[in-house]
Enzyme design. Sequence first.
Site, PDB file in Angstrom:
ATOM      1  N   SER A 172      -3.184  -3.745   1.912  1.00  0.00           N
ATOM      2  CA  SER A 172      -3.059  -3.602   3.357  1.00  0.00           C
ATOM      3  C   SER A 172      -3.841  -2.411   3.913  1.00  0.00           C
ATOM      4  CB  SER A 172      -1.564  -3.514   3.685  1.00  0.00           C
ATOM      5  OG  SER A 172      -1.358  -3.451   5.065  1.00  0.00           O
ATOM      6  N   ARG A 198       8.677  10.021   4.498  1.00  0.00           N
ATOM      7  CA  ARG A 198       8.129   9.976   5.859  1.00  0.00           C
ATOM      8  C   ARG A 198       9.070  10.683   6.827  1.00  0.00           C
ATOM      9  NH1 ARG A 198       3.815   6.844   5.408  1.00  0.00           N
ATOM     10  NH2 ARG A 198       3.929   4.901   4.253  1.00  0.00           N
ATOM     11  N   THR A 222       5.924   2.266   0.195  1.00  0.00           N
ATOM     12  CA  THR A 222       4.565   1.903  -0.218  1.00  0.00           C
ATOM     13  C   THR A 222       3.743   3.090  -0.707  1.00  0.00           C
ATOM     14  OG1 THR A 222       3.705   2.198   2.014  1.00  0.00           O
ATOM     15  CG2 THR A 222       4.449  -0.015   1.443  1.00  0.00           C
TER      16      THR A 222
HETATM   17  P1  NG1 Z   1       6.697   2.462   4.204  1.00  0.00           P
HETATM   18  O1  NG1 Z   1       5.626   3.029   3.325  1.00  0.00           O
HETATM   19  O2  NG1 Z   1       7.941   1.983   3.453  1.00  0.00           O
HETATM   20  O3  NG1 Z   1       6.996   3.350   5.336  1.00  0.00           O
HETATM   21  C1  NG1 Z   1       4.926   0.974   5.552  1.00  0.00           C
HETATM   22  C2  NG1 Z   1       5.299   0.838   7.005  1.00  0.00           C
HETATM   23  C3  NG1 Z   1       6.242  -0.328   7.145  1.00  0.00           C
HETATM   24  C4  NG1 Z   1       5.647  -1.607   6.572  1.00  0.00           C
HETATM   25  C5  NG1 Z   1       5.100  -1.358   5.166  1.00  0.00           C
HETATM   26  C6  NG1 Z   1       4.341  -2.521   4.605  1.00  0.00           C
HETATM   27  C7  NG1 Z   1       5.617   2.593   8.674  1.00  0.00           C
HETATM   28  C8  NG1 Z   1       6.336   3.818   9.061  1.00  0.00           C
HETATM   29  N1  NG1 Z   1       5.960   2.042   7.511  1.00  0.00           N
HETATM   30  O4  NG1 Z   1       6.115   1.112   4.825  1.00  0.00           O
HETATM   31  O5  NG1 Z   1       6.581  -0.488   8.482  1.00  0.00           O
HETATM   32  O6  NG1 Z   1       4.651  -2.128   7.428  1.00  0.00           O
HETATM   33  O7  NG1 Z   1       4.263  -0.206   5.124  1.00  0.00           O
HETATM   34  O8  NG1 Z   1       2.982  -2.519   4.890  1.00  0.00           O
HETATM   35  O9  NG1 Z   1       4.752   2.144   9.430  1.00  0.00           O
HETATM   36 ZN    ZN Z   2      -1.361  -5.038   6.398  1.00  0.00          ZN
END
Ligand code: NG1
Ligand code: ZN
Length: 577
Positions: free
Chosen positions: A97, A539, A534
Site C-alpha cells: 500500500s 501512533r 502496519t
Molecule cells: P495502522 O498502521 O494500524 O495505523 C494504517 C492506517 C489504517 C489502515 C491501515 C491499512 C492510519 C492512522 N492508519 O494502519 O487506517 O488504513 O494502515 O493500510 O491511517
Molecule cells: Zn492502500
Amino acid sequence: MSNWISLGQSCVPLGGLTLPVLLPPIPSASRKEMDFEAITNYSKLHAKPPGVFLQYGTAGFRTKAENLDHTMFCMGLLAVLRSKQTKATIGVMVTASHNPEEDNGVKLIDPLGEMLAPTWEDHATRLVNAEERELQHVLTDICKKEDVTLQQEAFIVIGRDTRPSSKKLSQSVTDGISVLGGQYHDYGLVTTPQLHYMVRCRNTDGIYGTATVQGYYEKLSNAFVELTKETNHQSRSRTALKIDCANGIGALKLKEMEPYLPKYFVMHRYNVGSKGKLNHLCGADFVKVHQKFPVGLEMKPGERCCSFDGDADRIVYFCEDAAECLCLLDGDKIATLISTFLKELLDKAGQTLTLAVIQTAYANGSSTRYLKETVKVPVHCVKTGVKHLHHKAQEFDIGVYFEANGHGTVVFSKAAEEKIRNQAKEEKDPQKREAAKMLENTIDLINQAVGDAISDMLVVEAILALKDFTIQEWDALYVDLPNRQLKVKVADRRVIDTTDAERRAVTPPGLQERIDRLTKQFQLARAFVRPSGTEDVVRVYAEANTQENADRLAHEVSLAVYHLAGGVGEPPTTEVR
Ligand code: NG1
Ligand code: ZN
C-alpha cells in the site's frame, strides 16, 4: 464455480519460476491428503528467515520485501485451505500500500471481496511463524479446526502492485498454491480494489460484474455516465482533475480506464512512476500525514487535485488556497459529501432506509459534529482497520465508512439494493423514480467490496458535477480542527493496550492519566495513542483549536509514550514536520 473452466492458459500448475530442477513437478490435481513431503521440500526453497516474527496486522503482513518470501509461500498454502473451506474463490494481493518501496506485504481476500475473517488471521500468523518441523502440525490443525475438506477444489486469484519485489513474491505465492493442488489465475498488475472486485464477481456468478479489468472499467464508467448525464457539462466542477498517482499502480490503471470515461471527464495524471519512487514525497498518505503538497504536481490556486496511495485503495482531495497553503479534503470530507448526497436522494425517493456513517478515532472532531448535527445521520466510531468499519457498516441498510486517510466506501444491504432497483423500475412518480435511478447508478459506481480510489474519485466527481460544487464550496461545508499525527518508536508496541474504539489506553499504567492531563490544557482538544498494525511504531494523534496547540499536544503525548511505554532511540523532538 463454473468460471474455473474458462481460465485457459493462465491456470498453470506451477507458478514459481525459481523452482529447482531436482524436485518433481507438483501434480495439479486436487488431493485427498496433503503431500507433506512436497510441502517440506518446497518450503525449504522458501526458507523462513531466522528470528523474524510477523503478525497478520491491519492489512495483512507487511515488512521489508527481503523477509517475505516464506510468508508469501505460506499465504499460498493458506489461501488454498480457505478456498476449500469456503468452497469459493479467494484472493491474494501482494502489496504494501502506502509503505516505502523497499517494503512489501500480502493479504488474503475473502469470498465477497472483504478482508479475511479474524480467526483466519490468527491461522495466518501461526503458519507464517511456524518452524519447518512444525508446518505439518499447523496445517493439519487448521484443517481440523476449520473443518476443511481436502477433496474440495481450490481456486485462487492473485494480483500485485508495481513494487520491484512484487512479481517474484507473487511467484512464491503460486508455489504455495500449487503444492497444495490449488488452481489459480494471476491478474498480474492490478489495484488492490480491482482484485477485491474480481473475487466478488467470481463468487457471485458474475452478478456483481464481469471478472476482468475491462469488466471493471465498463461497470464503473457506464454508471458514471448514467449518473451524470443530466449535469451541465460546462459546470464549474467539470474542469480537469489533477491526480497524483503516488508513482504506483493507479497511474497504469487510470491510463487504461481513460478511453472508457466520457470526454468531459478530463484528468491529468502526475507521479506516474516514470521518475520518482513509489509513495516518496507523494501519494495520499504523504499528503494526509504531512499535510503537504505532493512533489511533481503543478497547480494553481483553486484547482481540483487528488492523491491516490500506492495500491490505489485510498484517495484524498486537495487544492491550494488563496494563501498558497494546502487545503485538504480527506476521507472525512469525502464521507460527508457522499452521505449528504445519499440522504438527499433517499428523501427525494421517499425511501425509509437506515443510513449511518462509520468512522475511526482519527476522524476529525468537526466532521463527526457536522454529520451528527447538520446532516443528521448517526455516526459510529470503531477500531482502526477497514475490516472493523466494513463490519459495522453492514449493520445498516446503507453504511458509509471512511478512514480519515481516505480509505472507504459504501455498503448497501441486499434488501436495500433490491428496494432501490425495484423502485427505479416500477415507481410511478417521475421525481421519485429519477431519485431511485440515481441511487441505483450510485450503487453501481461504488466498489462495495472495499475502499477504491478510482471508484471513490468517480463518485466524488459525479456528486460535485451534479451539485455544481467547486472544491472550495465542498470544503466550506465544515472547518477541520487543526490536528497532528506522530510516530514514536518503542521496544515493544504491544505494551500499549487500548479500549473504547482505541480512544483510551489501558496500559501501560499511568499513560492515559497523563494524556488526560495534557489534553485538559488545550481548547477543543483530543488525543489518543495506539500501536500501529502496519508499522513497528506507536501512533499519536492530537487535535486542538489551533495548529500550534495540536502540534504541542501531539509532542507532549509523544514524550509521555516515549517515557512510559519503553521508547527507544532519541526522545521525540519538538520538530513535528
Ligand atoms: P495502522 O498502521 O494500524 O495505523 C494504517 C492506517 C489504517 C489502515 C491501515 C491499512 C492510519 C492512522 N492508519 O494502519 O487506517 O488504513 O494502515 O493500510 O491511517
Ligand atoms: Zn492502500
